[in-house]
Design a protein around this motif. Structure first.
Motif, short mmCIF file in Angstrom:
data_model
loop_
_atom_site.label_atom_id
_atom_site.label_comp_id
_atom_site.label_asym_id
_atom_site.label_seq_id
_atom_site.Cartn_x
_atom_site.Cartn_y
_atom_site.Cartn_z
N ARG A 69 32.26 36.33 46.82
CA ARG A 69 33.16 37.12 45.97
C ARG A 69 32.33 37.97 45.02
O ARG A 69 31.46 37.47 44.30
N LEU A 70 32.61 39.29 44.99
CA LEU A 70 31.80 40.18 44.15
C LEU A 70 32.67 41.32 43.62
O LEU A 70 33.75 41.60 44.12
N SER A 71 32.12 41.99 42.60
CA SER A 71 32.82 43.07 41.93
C SER A 71 32.44 44.41 42.58
O SER A 71 31.25 44.71 42.74
N LEU A 129 35.70 54.03 37.05
CA LEU A 129 35.77 52.68 37.58
C LEU A 129 37.04 51.99 37.10
O LEU A 129 37.37 52.01 35.90
N GLN A 130 37.74 51.38 38.03
CA GLN A 130 39.00 50.69 37.75
C GLN A 130 38.78 49.48 36.86
O GLN A 130 37.83 48.70 37.05
N GLN A 131 39.65 49.32 35.89
CA GLN A 131 39.65 48.12 35.05
C GLN A 131 41.05 47.52 35.05
O GLN A 131 42.02 48.26 34.87
N PRO A 132 41.21 46.23 35.29
CA PRO A 132 40.13 45.27 35.58
C PRO A 132 39.48 45.57 36.94
O PRO A 132 40.10 46.13 37.81
N THR A 153 36.40 53.87 41.68
CA THR A 153 37.00 52.68 42.29
C THR A 153 38.44 52.61 41.82
O THR A 153 38.77 53.04 40.70
N SER A 154 39.31 52.03 42.69
CA SER A 154 40.72 51.92 42.33
C SER A 154 41.36 50.86 43.22
O SER A 154 40.71 50.31 44.12
N ILE A 155 42.62 50.61 42.95
CA ILE A 155 43.41 49.70 43.79
C ILE A 155 44.57 50.52 44.34
O ILE A 155 45.39 51.05 43.56
#
Length: 674
Positions: A517-519, A544-547, A590-592
């Motif tokens: 598992r990694l970010s 960068l997406q947060q969280p 980065t995103s979701i």
């Protein structure tokens, strides 16, 4: 002598009976004239006559209680026989143009076909009748092409032939320029004449009919009744599916054909008026009334046949699963079967290279150039094929067909082929390169150790001989350069070893058990630190997406992927010129998206054309061969993404830049697991 007289008396006694039997047999049989050798219509296999027309007339004979007798003759002989009322040939099957009736008693349409132009390979495409002007055109005498052009102005040099095959032979010899041939016959002949190709869209539409001499009008009425019964019962469709495999022939009804149908009706009305006038002058009032009644009945029958044919063609067009739409020059929809045509106005419907699709602009380009357009299209996650064909100067038909499955099969096949070839290649390359690379690395390590041991001796000797040089350099600088050279050699050998390992790993199966598992944000930050020296002359924008999105994967492999993508973006983009423009901009975010972790790398550099984009993940394919590119970067990246059960989407436009999107399965947050 006595027995001879008795035999003569017996024959004389039975002669009327035999004649009656022969006449009775003729009433109970239909002599069907056959000339074709074209599957699936009429041909002979191992001495057995078979085919669609033969089986259809045989089934009709069963319905009207008549035996079918097949007689094979040449096409010209059959045409001569069917015009002779005393000939034993009752019925033949021929093709008639849709808009022109033969001067014979004929049945309802049996099956649709068409004729088009055929030329030698390399010759120009025939877009219309105007392209035939001044050319030598081979036409089969008596065929439906001959019937269609008879009485019309012909601006080409006509060359009559007895068979379409004769026309193909003359075309090979260079004695004619074009052959106008019927579709079914041409498809059978073309494998025998590979130098000949189809070079036009359909020029004439026609339909197969049973025809007979007008003295057999009553027989033809029985044939028509039986044919309609077969169509209503569905047995006709079963025969069509058996011999043709596609159901009824799919022929587009164009406005030109409709005009020709109305012209045929007008001609028939004028002809009827002429017949009425002739009957009025030449016959009595009673005979004239009878003639009018007969003519009116024939006219109603002809109108009914035309109406049935039009309804059949309309039902065929409505039943096509693909979108079919007819537009005019003003982009008005003249007709549509309402299948998938809403895509034409959808802004998400575009060319596969990213170019937007504008219906009116594209339609005008096709009509002005009079050249058909066939292109692959994209709509969301689907692939489509669009075809636009001009019909005259002011109308065009648009065909839409979904090609998603075909595209996926093609991609899967290409991927399997590349993996197979690379798997065979990897073992040999690894064996041939790893051995000398290992020797180099071992030797460089030895040289490094030797240089460390020689350093004290060099210092001692330099004190004794201050003017001592090594390769023209001072000893200290020379040993430093030797140490630096050893590092370069070691780095180069290590790079060779890494390329070989990447090549071997490209075809290896995924080892998912090693994933952690990694970010995704951390992968981006580490990769930016590792490429800091390269990206310092570019504008870098990160979002960068947060969280931070969490995924399962191998951090080192994902670093390798992102570093490769960043390096490719640097190679394709101009450096930052210090202005406020976006030149040299590389964006990483980065995103979701839809429940998936998404990593996007975009640049506004040189971009790629469609041909390069299709091959970009092939092993050893590179556009930077002269600059040291190996062509393994994106192929290894593609393999790593697949090992992580991810997806890589690449979009690029030449001169506009490239955008690469990576999608991974999203891991839930630790708080939600507790």
């Amino acid at each position: 002598m006595k027995y001879l007289l008795i035999l003569v008396m017996v024959l004389c006694f039975h002669a009327p009976s035999l004649a009656a039997q022969a006449q009775d047999l003729s009433h109970k049989s239909i002599v069907f004239g056959v000339h074709s050798k074209t599957a699936p219509l009429e041909w002979r296999n191992n001495g057995v006559d078979q085919g669609f027309n033969l089986e259809l007339i045989g089934r009709i004979g069963q319905l009207i209680d008549k035996r079918i007798v097949v007689r094979r003759k040449t096409f010209q002989q059959l045409l001569t026989d069917v015009h002779d009322p005393d000939c034993p040939i009752d019925v033949i099957a021929v093709v008639s143009p849709v808009s022109i009736d033969r001067k014979l008693s004929q049945s309802d349409p049996i099956y649709a076909t068409h004729a088009k132009a055929y030329t030698l390979q390399g010759k120009s495409f025939i877009n219309s009748w105007h392209d035939l002007v001044g050319k030598r055109v081979a036409i089969k005498k008596g065929a439906f092409v001959d019937v269609y052009i008879s009485g019309q102005p012909q601006e080409f040099e006509r060359v009559d032939v007895d068979l379409y095959e004769t026309g193909f032979q003359l075309l090979i010899k260079g004695e004619v320029d074009i052959v106008l041939a019927e579709n079914f016959v041409a498809r059978r002949l073309m494998p025998l004449y590979p130098k000949i190709r189809s070079s036009s869209d359909p020029l004439i539409y026609g339909a197969f009919n049973f025809v007979s001499n007008k003295v057999n009008a009553a027989l033809m009425a029985q044939i028509n009744d039986a044919l309609r019964q077969l169509k209503l019962s569905g047995e006709y469709d079963r025969l069509v599916n058996k011999w043709f495999g596609t159901g009824r022939e799919k022929v587009d009804l164009t406005s030109t054909q409709q005009k020709m149908l109305w012209l045929a009706i007008a001609v028939s009305i004028i002809s009827a008026l002429g017949m009425i006038l002739t009957g009025y002058i030449s016959r009595s009032l009673r005979k004239r009334t009878r003639s009018l009644n007969i003519e009116l009945s024939q006219r109603r029958k002809a109108e009914h046949q035309i109406s049935n044919l039009s309804q059949q063609f309309q039902s065929v067009l409505d039943g096509i699963p693909h979108g079919v739409t007819l537009f005019n020059r003003e982009c008005d929809c003249l007709w549509s079967n309402d299948n998938n045509n809403e895509l034409l106005e959808n802004p998400e419907f575009h060319f596969t290279d990213g170019e937007p699709f504008e219906l009116k602009i594209t339609l005008l380009e096709v009509l002005n150039s009079q050249k058909s357009l066939i292109e692959d299209m994209s709509f969301l996650d689907q692939f489509w094929q669009i075809q636009i064909h001009p019909i005259g100067e002011d109308q065009a038909v648009i065909l839409l067909e979904e090609a998603t499955e075909r595209q996926q099969l093609r991609q899967a096949n290409d991927e399997a082929s590349r993996l197979a070839s690379l798997g065979e290649l990897s073992a040999g390359i690894a064996h041939e390169i790893n051995n000398p690379t290992g020797i180099i690395i071992h030797s460089v390590a030895f040289l490094n150790d030797a240089l460390k041991d020689l350093q004290p001796a060099s210092d001692a000797y330099q004190k004794q001989n201050p003017f001592w040089l090594i390769a023209g350099l001072e000893p200290e600088r020379a040993l430093h350069e030797l140490h630096y050279s050893c590092l370069n050699i070691d780095e180069g050998a290590t790079r060779i070893s890494r390329i070989v390992n990447d090549l071997k790993r490209y075809a290896l199966p995924n080892i998912a058990s090693e994933h952690q598992r990694l970010s995704l944000n951390e992968v981006v930050q580490v990769s930016l630190r590792l490429t800091a020296n390269q990206i310092k002359i570019f504008k870098i924008r990160t979002q960068l997406q947060q969280p931070e999105p969490m995924i399962m994967g191998d951090a080192q492999q994902l670093h390798q992927v992102l570093i490769n993508l960043i390096q490719n973006a640097c190679h394709a983009s101009p450096p930052d010129d210090g202005t406020d423009t976006d030149d040299g901009m590389i964006s990483i975010e980065t995103s979701i998206v839809d429940g998936k972790a998404c990593l996007i790398v975009c640049d506004n550099g040189s971009g790629m054309d469609q041909a390069t984009l299709q091959r970009i993940t092939e092993p050893f394919f590179t556009t930077r061969r002269s600059c040291g590119g190996t062509g393994l970067g994106l192929s290894v990246c593609s393999r790593i993404i697949k090992e992580h059960q991810g997806e890589m989407q690449i979009t690029s436009r030449q001169g506009k830049g490239t955008c690469i999107k990576l999608l991974f399965s999203l891991e839930p947050a630790l708080e939600s697991l507790r």
